[in-house]
Scaffold this motif. Structure first.
Motif, PDB file in Angstrom:
ATOM      1  N   UNK A  27      12.074   3.768   6.880  1.00  0.00           N
ATOM      2  CA  UNK A  27      12.455   4.531   5.702  1.00  0.00           C
ATOM      3  C   UNK A  27      13.910   4.046   4.967  1.00  0.00           C
ATOM      4  N   UNK A  28      14.476   3.012   5.691  1.00  0.00           N
ATOM      5  CA  UNK A  28      15.757   2.421   5.079  1.00  0.00           C
ATOM      6  C   UNK A  28      15.364   1.272   3.842  1.00  0.00           C
ATOM      7  N   UNK A  29      15.796   1.472   2.998  1.00  0.00           N
ATOM      8  CA  UNK A  29      15.526   0.472   1.801  1.00  0.00           C
ATOM      9  C   UNK A  29      16.618  -0.765   1.741  1.00  0.00           C
ATOM     10  N   UNK A  30      15.817  -1.748   1.627  1.00  0.00           N
ATOM     11  CA  UNK A  30      17.079  -3.203   2.044  1.00  0.00           C
ATOM     12  C   UNK A  30      16.742  -3.757   0.480  1.00  0.00           C
ATOM     13  N   UNK A  31      17.600  -4.041  -0.213  1.00  0.00           N
ATOM     14  CA  UNK A  31      17.942  -4.429  -1.328  1.00  0.00           C
ATOM     15  C   UNK A  31      17.860  -6.266  -1.042  1.00  0.00           C
ATOM     16  N   UNK A  32      17.456  -7.012  -1.927  1.00  0.00           N
ATOM     17  CA  UNK A  32      17.586  -8.325  -2.013  1.00  0.00           C
ATOM     18  C   UNK A  32      18.992  -8.902  -2.154  1.00  0.00           C
ATOM     19  N   UNK A  33      19.488  -9.947  -1.521  1.00  0.00           N
ATOM     20  CA  UNK A  33      18.851 -10.650  -0.525  1.00  0.00           C
ATOM     21  C   UNK A  33      18.714  -9.912   0.927  1.00  0.00           C
TER      22      UNK A  33
END
Length: 325
Positions: A80-86
């Motif tokens: 439930x934790x969003x990880x943006x690129x990169x």
């Protein structure tokens, strides 16, 4: 120059891809089961299967590797934790994004590298030049003997001795600790002084020997003898010709060493309990934290490859005889 940099950058990307693939493959040779470690002592087969699915361990390692590689460019959501690129994935052991962990630990490793590099470059190169200038004399013999003795020292031996001599028995220096430079510059330098001294001790010896041997070799070249025959002073010949010719070797080795140090001085950080990338690599391997281990490996490899490209590009500036094709 532009074509050279593009070609080297593409080659670096291939190298990083191979390094990450090998790291992934070696991880699966470890007998430990990370999912079982996270499941705990009261683990049931249902919970174990659920954890393996959440962590992606229910796929083969090529599939897992592809998912990790695609996440770098597209980002993802973990626990439930969003990880943006990169995005370098999620550490289930620490319950944090890998990128955030690396950013928090990198300043410690960077501080260790900067301080020790300044010391061993100034002292090591200066001593090596002095030994080459006084070749065969007492100064040269003393510098060569001391550098040989210092280069045989190991950090895990010199570190505890330095702690005992400078901190525990005499209280001359503070115990090693990391304080952010922006918070307290004096505390930052004081807390890292002992690791700087120990780390630079061995590297100074190596640069002393390398600088001396490179300078002695350059002083025996034909163009140096020609400059002397034309009536140039010894100091001018030494600094203008011999020193510039020896810079190529020094810059090459320094570029590699700087990348290695920035990738994490594992033994130094472990000896002095510094919370950097090297110490983090030890804990990630112990905890079988694949995402974090691969992230550290890729960062270290990227730094080494990057500084190698910088060194190659700097050759043409250092030595006009070299042309990049």
């Amino acid at each position: 120059m532009l074509r050279f940099l593009v070609r080297r950058t593409l080659g670096a990307l291939v190298i990083l891809l191979i390094v990450s693939m090998i790291t992934y493959a070696l991880f699966f040779a470890i007998p430990a089961d990370p999912a079982r470690l996270y499941c705990g002592k009261t683990c049931t087969p249902e919970n174990l299967a659920l954890i393996r699915h959440d962590m992606g361990f229910d796929h083969s390692w090529p599939v897992q590797y592809w998912n990790w590689l695609s996440t770098i460019f597209t980002g993802g959501t973990f626990n439930n934790v969003h990880c943006a690129a990169p995005c370098f994935g999620y550490s289930f052991a620490k319950q944090e994004l890998v990128g955030g962990i690396l950013l928090n630990r990198f300043p410690t490793t960077l501080s260790l590298t900067i301080g020790s590099a300044v010391i061993f470059l100034i002292v090591g190169i200066g001593t090596g030049m002095l030994a080459a200038h006084k070749q065969g004399k007492a100064t040269d013999k003393i510098a060569s003997s001391v550098s040989l003795l210092a280069s045989s020292m190991q950090i895990y031996v010199a570190g505890p001795l330095a702690l005992w001599a400078l901190c525990y028995s005499t209280d001359l220096l503070d115990l090693p600790t990391y304080v952010p430079f922006t918070k307290d510059p004096i505390g930052w330098a004081g807390g890292l002084l002992v690791p700087w001294i120990v780390l630079s001790l061995i590297w100074t010896a190596n640069y002393t020997r390398m600088t001396r041997s490179s300078m002695v070799e350059q002083l025996s070249e034909d163009y140096v003898r020609t400059a002397r025959a034309k009536g140039m002073s010894g100091t001018s010949v030494f600094m203008r010709y011999a020193w510039r010719g020896a810079m190529g070797t020094i810059v090459t080795v320094f570029g590699i060493d700087l990348g290695v140090l920035l990738g994490g001085a594992i033994i130094t950080e472990t000896t002095f309990s510094m919370q950097g990338l090297g110490e983090l690599a030890i804990h990630s391997f112990r905890d079988s934290d694949l995402s974090l281990l691969v992230g550290i490996t890729v960062v270290a490899a990227t730094l080494i490859v990057f500084f190698n490209i910088i060194v190659d590009a700097a050759y043409a500036l250092i030595d006009p005889r070299i042309r990049l094709a």
